[in-house]
Design a protein around this motif. Structure first.
Motif, mmCIF file in Angstrom:
data_model
loop_
_atom_site.group_PDB
_atom_site.id
_atom_site.type_symbol
_atom_site.label_atom_id
_atom_site.label_comp_id
_atom_site.label_asym_id
_atom_site.label_seq_id
_atom_site.Cartn_x
_atom_site.Cartn_y
_atom_site.Cartn_z
ATOM 1 N N LYS A 83 10.104 -18.129 10.858
ATOM 2 C CA LYS A 83 8.977 -18.718 10.145
ATOM 3 C C LYS A 83 7.947 -19.168 11.172
ATOM 4 O O LYS A 83 8.310 -19.788 12.176
ATOM 5 C CB LYS A 83 9.429 -19.911 9.300
ATOM 6 C CG LYS A 83 10.328 -19.537 8.130
ATOM 7 C CD LYS A 83 10.684 -20.762 7.303
ATOM 8 C CE LYS A 83 11.562 -20.395 6.121
ATOM 9 N NZ LYS A 83 11.925 -21.595 5.305
ATOM 10 N N VAL A 84 6.667 -18.866 10.925
ATOM 11 C CA VAL A 84 5.658 -19.147 11.944
ATOM 12 C C VAL A 84 4.387 -19.755 11.359
ATOM 13 O O VAL A 84 4.088 -19.612 10.173
ATOM 14 C CB VAL A 84 5.251 -17.866 12.713
ATOM 15 C CG1 VAL A 84 6.450 -17.187 13.319
ATOM 16 C CG2 VAL A 84 4.493 -16.900 11.815
ATOM 17 N N ARG A 85 3.653 -20.414 12.241
ATOM 18 C CA ARG A 85 2.254 -20.773 12.028
ATOM 19 C C ARG A 85 1.528 -20.366 13.300
ATOM 20 O O ARG A 85 1.937 -20.745 14.405
ATOM 21 C CB ARG A 85 2.077 -22.268 11.772
ATOM 22 C CG ARG A 85 0.606 -22.712 11.752
ATOM 23 C CD ARG A 85 0.482 -24.195 11.413
ATOM 24 N NE ARG A 85 -0.828 -24.729 11.715
ATOM 25 C CZ ARG A 85 -1.903 -24.599 10.943
ATOM 26 N NH1 ARG A 85 -1.806 -23.922 9.817
ATOM 27 N NH2 ARG A 85 -3.061 -25.127 11.292
ATOM 28 N N ALA A 86 0.478 -19.578 13.146
ATOM 29 C CA ALA A 86 -0.269 -19.089 14.303
ATOM 30 C C ALA A 86 -1.758 -19.326 14.091
ATOM 31 O O ALA A 86 -2.272 -19.154 12.985
ATOM 32 C CB ALA A 86 -0.010 -17.598 14.523
ATOM 33 N N VAL A 87 -2.443 -19.726 15.154
ATOM 34 C CA VAL A 87 -3.892 -19.929 15.133
ATOM 35 C C VAL A 87 -4.483 -19.127 16.285
ATOM 36 O O VAL A 87 -4.094 -19.318 17.440
ATOM 37 C CB VAL A 87 -4.258 -21.418 15.282
ATOM 38 C CG1 VAL A 87 -5.780 -21.586 15.322
ATOM 39 C CG2 VAL A 87 -3.658 -22.240 14.144
ATOM 40 N N VAL A 88 -5.417 -18.223 15.971
ATOM 41 C CA VAL A 88 -6.022 -17.379 17.001
ATOM 42 C C VAL A 88 -7.540 -17.517 16.954
ATOM 43 O O VAL A 88 -8.155 -17.377 15.893
ATOM 44 C CB VAL A 88 -5.640 -15.899 16.815
ATOM 45 C CG1 VAL A 88 -6.317 -15.036 17.876
ATOM 46 C CG2 VAL A 88 -4.126 -15.723 16.884
#
Length: 252
Positions: A83-88
Motif C-alpha cells: 500500500k502506498v502514497r506517492a507525491v511527485v
C-alpha cells in the motif's frame, strides 16, 4: 510553503548509496539477506494539483505481486501486497513515496514500512524497516524499484539495489488549492449491467436509473474479475466533463 525535512528519506538515500544490504536478525545473530519483487496495480487513485507554477501528481493505491528471497531465506517467498502514497513534482521530476509492505499471510509473513525518493522516471531509492518470521527477525535495509501509479512496481530489489537519488525536502503539496475535477462525486451499490475497457454501468439495488462511469487510466482502478452480473460498489468523480471511475469494490 512551509517545508519539513523528511529525515527517513535522507537516511534511506545515505544507506542505499553506501550499498547496505537487508539484514536479518535471528537466534544466531545478524546475516545478510536479499530479495527481488514485483507488484501490479490492484486499485489506485491519482489526482493532480498545481501550486507556485508546478504540477504535482498524488497517488494512493494497493499493489499485489510476489517476493523472492535468495537462499537461505527462501522460506519467506510468497505473495506480496504493498500500500502506498506517492507525491511527485512533475515539473521538476522529483518526489517521494511511503507505504506498507506485507509478504505471505502465515507464520513466515513479513511486514514492514518503507520510505523513499522518486525521480521523474519513477526510479525509487529507499529504506525498509519491519519484521519477519512471526516477529522473530528484524528486516532492515535498502529498497529500490521502478514505480508508476498505473503499472506498479517493477525490478524491485531488497538489499542489492543500484539506484542513487538525492535526499528530498518535502512539504504539503498544493496547500491552498483544491484538486481539479473532484467536487462532484457519485456512489452506487448494485449489479453490473455492462462493462468494457472504457466504461462500466451499474444498476442500483434500489431500482433507480442505471449509472455509467468512464474507465480512464491511471485514475481508474483495475476491473479484473468484474463482469456483467457482478455485485459491486462504485465511486465516480467528475474529471473534466466526464464521470470517471475512481473506486471499485466487489460485493458478495
Amino acid at each position: 510553503m512551509r517545508r519539513i525535512i523528511v529525515s527517513a528519506l535522507a537516511a534511506a538515500v545515505a544507506l542505499s548509496t553506501a550499498g547496505l544490504a537487508v539484514a536479518k536478525l535471528n537466534a544466531s545473530g545478524v546475516s545478510a539477506a536479499t530479495a527481488t519483487f514485483s507488484a501490479a496495480k490492484e486499485r489506485s487513485e491519482t489526482r493532480t494539483c498545481t501550486a507556485d507554477g508546478k504540477t504535482y501528481e498524488i497517488t494512493s493505491g494497493r499493489y499485489v505481486g510476489a517476493i523472492d528471497f535468495a537462499d537461505p531465506n527462501s522460506a519467506l517467498d510468497g505473495p506480496l501486497a504493498i500500500k502506498v502514497r506517492a507525491v511527485v513534482n512533475k515539473t521538476d521530476g522529483i518526489g517521494w513515496i511511503e507505504g506498507s509492505f506485507r509478504g505471505r499471510d502465515d507464520a513466515r509473513r513479513t511486514h514492514a514500512r518503507f520510505w523513499g525518493a522518486l525521480d521523474g522516471s519513477g526510479n525509487l531509492d529507499g529504506f525498509l524497516q519491519g519484521r519477519a518470521n512471526e516477529r522473530d527477525a528484524f528486516l532492515l535495509g535498502s529498497l529500490s524499484a521502478t514505480f508508476t501509479a498505473d503499472g506498479g512496481f517493477a525490478g524491485g530489489r531488497l538489499g542489492n539495489g543500484s539506484t542513487s537519488l538525492p535526499a528530498v525536502l518535502a512539504g504539503r503539496p498544493c496547500k491552498d488549492s483544491k484538486p481539479a475535477g473532484t467536487a462532484v462525486r457519485l456512489s452506487v451499490k448494485g449489479e453490473v449491467t455492462a462493462i468494457d475497457a472504457s466504461s462500466i454501468t451499474v444498476k442500483p439495488r434500489d431500482g433507480s436509473a442505471e449509472q455509467t462511469c468512464k474507465i480512464v487510466s491511471p485514475t481508474s482502478p483495475s476491473t479484473a474479475g468484474i463482469a456483467v452480473g457482478s455485485k459491486v460498489e462504485i465511486r465516480c468523480a467528475l474529471v473534466g466533463t466526464d464521470m470517471t471511475l475512481v473506486k471499485l469494490e466487489k460485493k458478495s
